[in-house]
Scaffold this motif. Structure first.
Motif, PDB file in Angstrom:
ATOM      1  N   ALA D  62      -5.752  -0.048  10.027  1.00  0.00           N
ATOM      2  CA  ALA D  62      -4.720  -0.828   9.766  1.00  0.00           C
ATOM      3  C   ALA D  62      -3.691  -0.064  11.137  1.00  0.00           C
ATOM      4  N   ARG D  91       0.107  -6.588  12.894  1.00  0.00           N
ATOM      5  CA  ARG D  91      -0.474  -6.418  11.459  1.00  0.00           C
ATOM      6  C   ARG D  91       0.239  -7.269  10.450  1.00  0.00           C
ATOM      7  N   LEU D  94      -3.468  -7.471   8.733  1.00  0.00           N
ATOM      8  CA  LEU D  94      -4.243  -6.199   9.115  1.00  0.00           C
ATOM      9  C   LEU D  94      -3.516  -5.981   8.139  1.00  0.00           C
ATOM     10  N   GLN D  95      -3.818  -5.386   6.831  1.00  0.00           N
ATOM     11  CA  GLN D  95      -3.102  -5.010   5.579  1.00  0.00           C
ATOM     12  C   GLN D  95      -3.856  -3.814   4.888  1.00  0.00           C
ATOM     13  N   MET D  96      -3.058  -2.832   4.619  1.00  0.00           N
ATOM     14  CA  MET D  96      -3.849  -1.747   3.344  1.00  0.00           C
ATOM     15  C   MET D  96      -3.446  -1.393   2.374  1.00  0.00           C
TER      16      MET D  96
ATOM     17  N   MET E 200       3.443  -0.046   7.425  1.00  0.00           N
ATOM     18  CA  MET E 200       2.204  -1.236   7.147  1.00  0.00           C
ATOM     19  C   MET E 200       2.557  -1.826   7.227  1.00  0.00           C
ATOM     20  N   SER E 201       4.215  -2.693   6.610  1.00  0.00           N
ATOM     21  CA  SER E 201       4.664  -4.065   6.640  1.00  0.00           C
ATOM     22  C   SER E 201       5.705  -4.025   7.862  1.00  0.00           C
ATOM     23  N   GLY E 202       5.888  -3.493   9.152  1.00  0.00           N
ATOM     24  CA  GLY E 202       6.657  -3.840   9.605  1.00  0.00           C
ATOM     25  C   GLY E 202       7.958  -3.206  10.055  1.00  0.00           C
TER      26      GLY E 202
END
Ligand SMILES: Nc1ncnc2c1ncn2[C@@H]1O[C@H](COP(=O)(O)OP(=O)(O)OP(=O)(O)O)[C@@H](O)[C@H]1O
Ligand SMILES: Nc1ncnc2c1ncn2[C@@H]1O[C@H](COP(=O)(O)OP(=O)(O)OP(=O)(O)O)[C@@H](O)[C@H]1O
Ligand SMILES: [Mg+2]
Ligand SMILES: [Mg+2]
Lengths: 320, 543, 319, 321, 304
Positions: D62, D91, D94-96, E200-202
């Motif tokens: 990730a 991103r 591609l998530q978590m 993760m969301s940037g």
């Protein structure tokens, strides 16, 4: 045979400023000598509080046992003072806790922690106690036992710690061992070892075991008798074989079918809708009624009694 | 003069008794300095040194020289040499006689550059002794070689001067002597580590050090060998004490005498304490407002005089110091014998706002519509920056008064408090951020040179005035300067000139304040200024 | 453990070095020096005298050179010479340091000696009337700035009741300078000083005790059938000490700061008074020495706290 | 099936500091060179005991953790060294989803802001459109859009996990790394989440890397199963293959030890001896040899390499050489 | 039997949380705070003192800096409620106006210090590694530098003397503790999964620091800010006491107290020193009670 432990209508409540949490709300459990009784149920259903009530360790000052009897070996433990209970605890009844990481005192040596209970209940020397501790550690399968007594908890792995806990609990060879989710924090391979060990305890020492868990797999593995709890109450209790063959309570059934199998493929899993009611705010009638697939109007009004449907098989459901 | 206050009840009637321990305090938080002449800078220690060491002569209350270790001295007719005869009885506390060698050793040591390296003052009081320069530069080591000092006998010697200077005679003779027989083998550069320097045990004064408890306490005991008379009081314990708690100590009898450091304004309060005498009389410390005279606003004498008139100094003194001081109009405070008073023609610059306005108008400082005066030099409203020390409560009050009363005559003042070291450094370096400052001077005696001469380093106002320099020269370098009465006339002339020129805005001399318990008896005549311990051998304690 | 201590000690060195550099630079950049205050009108050529003294003291050299000389001398045990007091710095520091150590130790001992028992008592009966009352009283104490408390102490116990001296580090007379005398004089300022840490100690201990009391391992101890007193002494107390020890380490800095002000208020001749005096006089060698001592004191305090921490808590020790 | 993700020789070593100067004195080989592929719409289940490096692997993929070595090819691009803007772009694919439903939602943000954040930060939607998208996502995971202004503490564990899933779906990813997403949940809630994930996968052609230590869960959701032990992948195979015919002794022990909620299942239990060695000090040779009931001499000397023993069934064990 | 329960209910119905008024964590904290009597009373008292200093000219017609030498050292009277000082300045006015400086120092310094703490502590907490190491080294140095000594040296260094300078000096010497504290908080949060999710969301660093770290640390931060302000009020007074504080021509509580500290004033003129000492004490007490209340409010597990 007389039960070793008999809990009748136990009610343990938590009192706070503006609410009463009914953590344990009228629980009946019997444990016979040399029996392994499993208590299963969802998180918050009162399993731990039931165990702590037996030990007389309900968190003060908010928690209180408000009703019921806990008869151990013929005498009512609830009549004992806190001080008198110290004679029972660790000696006749021992307890193991869920989190081996936090249940050991981080600043004391393993040996010290194991022996202190033994020294409390037996009139021996420190040295003898230490030998006993090493013997016990060896018995529970701890390698390098004589070295490990001089180590600190943080130096041990989770599995070892849990074994130390078991050694600690068993060192006075209690009549009853209460184990509150002793394997939840462990890996499957280690869990298997620990479960094996528990059986050995029962077989070698004749200890009765009350095992708290939420894992039906563990129950199937080890139990003689099963108590299913839901929202502070017992909803079904029966011997283990019966439970897995013909469980009756819709909650027990739901639970069984919600678990994916390791040997079979299921397309969609059954899921029990909804969530457990708030322990501070239980509904009037059956506490499972909201989520029950077979519930009827009457269920929501009247709390069903725990009925003995067959000898030794109790169910709290009016529909069945 | 104004307000000779306090319980100075004249002569003591009782008969002196011997013995007792005098508990004495200095209102100073400073720690102990060294206790030998030439190395003691702070007031605390300089005073202790006076008890421990005598000079050839000392000055009395009228600034006249009186004999001490020397019996007599004669200035030659050309005023270029002094012949000194030592007191036959003069001896050190260990019984050794005081000799010419002690004098020579002292002079050589004080001027030596080695002493400077450990913080000495360069022995500048001896700067008229022949050979001063060579010795201070390290080219020579003894005044005997440079002919500044000629030993005649153990008890007699001759000093040769390089210039004619009436004041330097006093300066030289009042230097306190070091014991040659103790220090002769000790190189000066090692003195800092000598026990003798921190706690001199062999002395020529009435008391000697018994014990020094750094950093707070000095215990002295009587020098029973004192050549003048045996001291009455057996032991003196001296401590630095916070003035704020001293009254309590007096009230409980834990303290017998304390000098310096009191808030001058507290005199009336101090009198509330039971069983004490409060002694308050003008000292030699005077307060002033300095001006950087080279700055355009202050170049005009009229402006300076106007500023003088603009301040209600009496009112300020009465409220800020509760009247515990006397107004000052010239450079020499009242305590100094040659002080010029109104009788001598001094202008007292009594508060007069109209006069101030008038003088300012005359000087061309026009008032603008908003009442502010325009500085003709810049054609902008005047704004004078006043610096003063921030940790002094009274400076703060004075500064605010100045701001208010200068404001009344149309001159704006900006206050700029600073810590004293910074203030001094900036004044010395003529830092442009300072126009005016509140200052205080003392310790100059009746020698005008240190503060007033055009080339004096401490002439921070940078007053350059040929007439002034000439008048000053008359006070020390003329033949008449060697005659006390003639010299006084010269000094008065000079004071009148200064009074007219107003190089500083003179404020006042405030009282020196000391408190003593009623059981301590100090023969009053001997008090030159209360801050000093003069003739302590005559003091005594009653039960 | 040994390595741990050695590493910590070595870690201090660059820290102290940087602190000295900062102090040195700042001090020298301030206007004026020790000689700016030599202002005797009787001394002729005062400017030249000042220059000569500056030269003798080395103040006319480049700053870096001065620093190098200073640090070189410092390590050879020559801490410089005070031109203001005409004394080697080391011999000035010693008595002041002794006084301050007496004061701070006394404050610490009173603070810990009172703070811990009260905190324990409170945690014994949490949310009780006793707990509530003491907490509130302590909280109010906590809000009194130490110097105001000092003023009140002086006013009540020194001025009005006369039980204690109002100022100074030693008294008059023959017993002056004895240990008893020292303690007697340090008492009031120490009491004022402990307010800084005392209440913090009780609160920490109380909180930690409550935390530990409800911890899993305390429950384990009870489950073994141990008596309440044993559980308390062996399990609860020791673990509850851990956060307090860290707190104690931080205290040192607070006590150092507090002592500077209280020494001024009580005219207690310790390091604080010496420092303020030295700053006012620009007495560089003294300032440098006191700065270093303060910094070292704080560092050592933290170090001792860390070591104690490691002694009590094996998790740290075996890292 | 074409592969979406290709991992090659992925490594993560954590330094252990100590000694006088706090220098690195050793390394925890959390992940020690693993390789595998995940196809489009495929679920790879990763199992293994605590500390074997499952989460570390997931996090590296990730890209919330820098790999120490190796390649991660996603959609044909090597993403293992991407930084900044490019990483941000990848991103979204591609998530978590995280384990702890309590810790994975910012308690101080309303649900709406939590779910909207990825959309906002990536400038995908604004204003009305944003709310619309949030509502849609909430519905997708079975929550009521009206509740979007509530805060996490007002939801149950299962509901929170749904919110976490909704957030991960916001950017329309192709691959979701699900790290122990059901371990903290009760059985009755666990099944809800599993069902939801299966449904989403079908609807959206999602790929999952599903990390769990629960074999029955893994069986339920995975298409293929990878078994990790002490930072190594020891076996990887299709689900059927794995559960019916696990080859690696460790896999076999794992399968036999897993408790099954049926009485007398008649399974033969392989009880492993001893504890898992520390990844800071892994044994030489095969990482499993210290506990392996079938260990041979070579096992303690040489590390076995991953080989395809049966079609699409890889195992790293000397037994099959 | 099992077949009977196979029928699934729709996801929608599993929704049991009743639709109540939305309760944001902040609102809940506020409500808990409002239930704390001591804290609320303190807040009111503090507000009163604060407002009093703001509207000082409406309360007293005396100018705190204007002197009147003809009425110096007066005892309290109806004219001068708390008497006058040695230059006839009105003590009452000095106390009332004096609070302005104290509050200014407390508020401005608090903002600066918290700002530095959040930014530096945030960066250290977010990045960890060498960024953290460098920042924490500096913090360590500052923490080990006796701050009072630093203030004293710095004041000598800057020689000129103004309130703003004092504010900067205090901020400079006092930021390290908070920074360490913030860093500790953030370091904990950094490990939380929602921060990973944000990455993760940037989200950018700053967004994570300000949107994710900060709101979750806000409780302890606000509590600390409150205690910090209490400390700053005390600091002002202490510094003025040793002569390194607010310039003497600016009235402040510390200055007023300091100028009234000598034996005779202590003993005979309580009106000169009790009010400033009392104001300092009450203000600090209020800040502390509020801080305590906030702590309980933000951390409900601390419930009594
Ligand atoms: N100290 C406490 N104060 C108030 N309520 C409590 C406390 N401890 C437990 N409870 C409540 O009592 C109820 C029963 O808790 P208990 O710990 O017995 O559940 P459990 O069945 O052991 O759950 P788990 O599987 O999560 O351990 C829960 O609703 C819980 O919220
Ligand atoms: N940030 C880190 N620093 C140092 N070591 C780490 C770090 N994160 C993980 N580790 C170590 O790496 C190894 C693998 O950790 P990881 O979290 O990947 O295991 P896991 O398989 O997810 O275990 P679990 O089932 O307990 O979640 C462990 O030994 C762990 O202690
Ligand atoms: Mg439980
Ligand atoms: Mg993990």
């Amino acid at each position: 045979m007389e039960p070793l432990l008999e809990i009748e209508n136990l009610k343990t409540y938590f009192f706070s400023k503006n609410s009463v949490t009914r953590a344990v709300d009228g629980v009946d459990i019997k444990v016979y000598p040399k029996q392994i009784v499993c208590i299963v149920g969802e998180s918050g259903s009162g399993k731990s509080m039931t165990s702590l009530s037996i030990m007389g360790l309900v968190p003060k000052p908010k928690g209180k046992i408000v009703e019921g009897n806990i008869t151990f070996n013929g005498s009512n433990l609830l009549k004992y003072t806190f001080k008198e209970m110290t004679e029972i605890r660790g000696n006749d009844i021992s307890m193991i806790f869920q989190e081996p990481m936090t249940a050991l005192n981080p600043v004391l040596k393993i040996g010290d922690q194991i022996t202190e209970g033994y020294l409390r209940h037996n009139n021996t020397t420190k040295k003898e106690a230490l030998n006993k501790a090493i013997e016990m550690l060896k018995f529970v399968g701890v390698p390098r036992a004589s070295e490990i007594v001089n180590e600190y908890p943080h130096q041990l792995s989770g599995g070892l710690r849990q074994r130390v806990m078991i050694a600690m609990a068993m060192i006075c060879q209690p009549k009853l061992l209460i184990a509150d989710e002793p394997t939840t924090a462990l890996d499957v391979t280690i869990q298997a070892q620990v479960l094996e060990l528990m059986k050995k305890m029962r077989d070698d020492f004749g200890t009765s075991i009350m095992l708290v868990t939420h894992d039906l797999g563990v129950v199937a593995e080890i139990s003689d008798y099963v108590v299913v709890m839901y929202a502070g109450q017992v909803v079904e209790s029966t011997d283990a074989d019966t439970l897995f063959q013909e469980s009756l309570h819709p909650y027990t059934n739901g639970l069984m079918s919600a678990i994916p199998s390791i040997t079979e493929d299921v397309e969609t899993l059954y899921s029990i809708p909804g969530t457990v009611p708030d322990a501070a705010n239980f509904p009037e009638g059956c506490r499972f009624a909201d989520r029950c697939p077979i519930a009827q109007e009457s269920c929501k009004k009247k709390m069903p009694e725990l009925r003995e449907i067959k000898p030794g098989h109790y169910v709290r459901c009016d529909i069945i | 003069s104004a307000g000779q206050t306090g319980g100075t009840s004249g002569k003591d009637d009782g008969k002196p008794v011997d013995g007792g321990t005098l508990k004495m305090a200095f209102g100073a938080k400073e720690f102990n300095d060294t206790l030998i002449p030439g190395l003691a800078n702070d007031a605390f220690n300089a005073n202790l040194v006076r008890m421990l060491f005598d000079g050839l002569a000392d000055q009395n209350g009228k600034l006249e020289l009186v004999p001490r270790l020397a019996d007599k001295w004669e200035v030659s007719s050309d005023k270029m040499s002094i012949t000194v005869t030592l007191n036959e009885k003069a001896k050190w506390s260990d019984g050794e006689p005081v000799t010419s060698d002690d004098v020579l050793f002292t002079y050589n040591s004080l001027v030596s550059p080695d002493l400077l390296k450990i913080g000495g003052d360069g022995g500048s009081a001896l700067n008229t002794l022949k050979g001063y320069k060579e010795i201070s530069e390290g080219k020579e080591t003894s005044f005997e070689k440079t002919k500044g000092f000629e030993k005649i006998s153990d008890k007699q010697f001759k000093l040769n001067l390089s210039e004619k200077d009436a004041v330097s005679v006093t300066n030289i003779l009042t230097q306190r002597l070091l014991p040659y027989h103790i220090l002769k083998d000790k190189p000066i550069k090692d003195w800092q580590n000598l026990d003798f320097v921190q706690a001199p045990s062999v002395v020529s004064g009435p008391y000697k050090v018994k014990k020094v408890q750094k950093p707070t306490t000095v215990i002295m005991e009587a020098n029973n060998n004192y050549y003048i008379s045996k001291p009455h009081i057996k032991e003196i314990v001296i401590q630095g004490v916070n003035v704020d708690v001293a009254p309590g100590l007096f009230a409980k009898g834990q303290l017998d005498y304390m000098m310096k450091g009191f808030n001058v304004a507290d005199v009336q309060n101090l009198k509330r304490i039971q069983n004490v005498d409060v002694i308050a009389k003008p000292g030699d410390l005077f307060e002033y407002i300095g001006m950087k005279l080279y700055k355009p606003p202050f170049k005009d004498q009229k402006v300076r005089q106007a500023l003088m008139y603009a301040l209600p100094r009496k009112l300020m003194l009465d409220s800020i110091y509760k009247g515990n001081g006397v107004l000052l109009n010239g450079p020499l405070p009242e305590i100094i014998g040659a002080h010029a008073s109104e009788k001598d023609g001094i202008n007292s610059y009594d508060y007069n706002e109209d006069k101030a306005n008038q003088l300012l108008d005359e000087a061309g400082w026009k008032k603008s519509s908003d009442g502010k005066r325009i500085d003709p030099n810049t054609n902008k409203p005047a704004d004078l920056k006043l610096t003063y020390t921030q940790d002094s409560k009274t400076s703060q009050a004075i500064a605010e008064s100045i701001k208010k009363y200068f404001g009344n005559v149309g001159i704006q003042v900006t206050l700029n408090p600073q810590d004293s070291t910074t203030k001094n450094a900036k004044l010395q370096n003529d830092d442009p951020s300072i126009d005016m400052w509140i200052g205080a001077w003392g310790g100059g005696g009746d020698d005008p040179r240190g503060l007033w001469a055009s080339d004096a380093a401490l002439n921070w106002e940078r007053w350059k005035d040929a007439e002034n320099d000439k008048l000053i020269k008359d006070t020390y370098a003329s033949d008449s300067a060697f005659n006390a009465d003639d010299r006084k006339q010269s000094l008065i002339k000079w004071q009148l000139h200064t009074n007219e020129q107003v190089p500083l805005l003179f404020l006042w001399t405030y009282y020196d304040v000391a408190v003593k318990s009623k059981k301590l008896h100090i023969p009053q005549d001997d008090l030159i200024d209360i801050g000093s311990l003069y003739n302590p051998q005559d003091w005594w304690l009653s039960e | 453990m040994g390595v741990y201590v050695i590493r910590r000690v070595f870690g201090l060195i660059p820290m102290i070095f940087i602190i000295t550099v900062i102090a040195f630079l700042m001090m020298h950049a301030a206007p004026g020096d020790a000689f700016s205050s030599i202002l005797n009108p009787k001394i002729k050529n005062i400017n030249e005298l000042q220059e000569a003294l500056r030269h003798a003291a080395g103040y006319d050299q480049p700053l870096i050179m001065q620093y190098v000389t200073w640090i070189k001398n410092f390590f050879t045990g020559d801490w410089g010479y005070s031109y203001v007091k005409h004394e080697p710095v080391l011999s000035m520091i010693t008595p002041a340091l002794v006084n301050t150590v007496i004061l701070s130790l006394m404050a610490q001992i009173i603070s810990i000696g009172l703070g811990i028992p009260i905190g324990i008592l409170q945690s014994r009966f949490p949310y009780s009337k006793f707990d509530y009352t003491t907490s509130t009283i302590l909280f109010i104490f906590f809000s009194i700035p130490s110097f105001i408390f000092g003023i009140i102490l002086i006013y009540v116990f020194a001025i009005n009741l006369g039980f204690f001296p109002a100022q100074g580090a030693v008294g008059f007379g023959p017993s002056a300078g004895s240990l008893g005398d020292h303690l007697y004089h340090a008492f009031l300022p120490a009491i004022a000083l402990i307010l800084l840490s005392f209440v913090a100690h009780t609160r920490y201990i109380r909180g930690a005790m409550l935390d530990v009391k409800s911890s899993d391992y305390t429950r384990t101890a009870y489950a073994k059938g141990l008596k309440e007193s044993k559980v308390f002494t062996k399990h609860v107390f020791r673990n509850a000490m851990i956060p307090s020890i860290t707190q104690w380490g931080y205290d040192i800095a607070a006590i150092v700061g507090g002592s500077i002000i209280l020494e001024g208020l009580f005219q207690y001749q310790g390091m604080g008074l010496l420092t303020i005096d030295a700053v006012n006089n620009r007495d560089y060698p003294v300032i440098m020495a006191t700065t270093i001592i303060y910094a070292v004191a704080i560092l050592i305090g933290n170090l001792i706290a860390d070591i104690l921490y490691a002694v009590v808590d094996p998790r740290i020790r075996y890292k | 099936m074409s592969s979406l993700l290709e991992v090659k020789d992925l490594k993560k070593y954590f330094p252990i500091s100590g000694g006088l100067l706090k220098r690195a004195v050793g390394q925890v080989k959390a992940v020690d060179g693993i390789s595998f592929e995940v196809g489009i719409g495929e679920t790879l289940g990763l199992v293994g005991e605590s500390g074997c490096g499952k989460s570390t692997t997931g996090r590296m993929i990730a890209r919330v953790m820098e790999p120490t070595g190796g390649n991660i090819k996603f959609d044909g691009i090597d993403i293992s060294k991407l930084k900044g803007k490019k990483l941000k772009e990848i991103r979204s694919n591609l998530q978590m989803v995280f384990q702890d439903p309590y810790a994975s939602l910012n308690p101080k943000m309303a649900i709406q802001s939590i779910i909207a954040e990825p959309l906002e930060v990536n400038g995908i939607a604004k204003g009305k459109e944003l709310i619309h998208r949030v509502n849609e996502l909430l519905e997708t995971v079975g929550l009521r859009p009206e509740d979007r202004q509530k805060y996490p503490h007002e939801f149950s564990g299962g509901q929170r996990q749904r919110i976490g899933i909704a957030r991960s779906l916001a950017l329309n990813p192709k691959l979701i790394v699900a790290d122990e997403v059901v371990s903290a949940l009760d059985v009755s809630v666990q099944s809800q989440i599993l069902n939801l994930m299966v449904e989403l996968k079908k609807k959206r052609q999602l790929s999952y890397i599903f990390i769990s230590h629960n074999l029955s869960v893994i069986r339920h959701i995975s298409d293929r199963v990878g078994v990790m032990y002490l930072g190594n992948l020891v076996e990887i195979a299709g689900k059927k293959d794995f559960f019916n015919n696990a080859l690696h002794p460790y896999s076999q022990a794992l399968l036999s030890a897993a408790p099954e909620p049926t009485r007398n299942s008649g399974r033969e239990r392989i009880l492993l001896q001893g504890e898992v060695p520390s990844p800071a000090n892994p044994p030489k040779g095969c990482p499993f040899h210290t506990r392996c009931p079938l260990a041979m001499k070579i096992c303690s000397q040489e590390k076995p390499i991953m080989k395809e023993r049966e079609p699409s069934h890889f195992v790293a064990c000397h037994l099959y050489n | 039997m099992k077949a009977a329960i196979q029928e699934q209910k729709d996801f929608q119905t599993d929704y049991t949380v009743k639709l109540k008024k939305v309760r944001s964590p902040f609102r809940m904290a506020l409500r808990r705070f409002m239930n704390n009597k001591a804290a609320v009373v303190s807040a009111i008292v503090l507000l009163l003192i604060f407002v009093m200093t703001l509207i000082a000219p409406l309360i007293t017609h005396w100018d705190p800096t204007s002197q009147d030498l003809t009425s110096s050292d007066l005892p309290p009277s109806s004219e001068h409620l708390l008497g006058t000082n040695n230059t006839g300045q009105d003590y009452f006015a000095r106390n009332i106006y004096g609070g302005r400086v104290d509050f200014m120092i407390a508020i401005v310094d608090m903002v600066i210090i918290m700002g530095i703490g959040i930014i530096l502590g945030g960066l250290a907490g977010y990045y960890g590694g060498w960024v953290d190491a460098v920042i924490m080294r500096i913090v360590d140095i500052m923490l080990n530098f006796p701050s009072l000594l630093l203030i004293v040296i710095l004041s000598a260094f800057f020689s000129t003397n103004s309130v703003w300078l004092l504010i900067l000096i205090i901020a400079f010497t006092d930021w390290s503790g908070i920074t360490r504290f913030v860093r500790g908080l953030f370091l904990n949060l950094r490990e939380q999964e929602f921060v990973l999710a944000a990455k993760m969301s940037g989200c950018s660093v700053w967004r994570i620091i300000f949107k994710h770290f900060l709101p979750n640390a806000i409780g302890p931060l606000v509590v600390n800010a409150t205690f910090l302000m209490a400390g700053l009020i005390g600091m002002e007074a202490a510094l003025s006491l040793i002569g390194f504080g607010v310039p003497p021509n600016t009235p402040s509580w510390g200055n007023t107290l300091n100028s009234a500290l000598d034996y005779f004033t202590l003993q005979f003129k309580p009106w000169a020193w009790v009010p400033p000492a009392g104001l300092i004490f009450i203000t600090i007490l209020c800040f502390n009670f509020i801080g305590d209340g906030l702590r309980d409010a933000f951390d409900p597990s601390f419930e009594k």
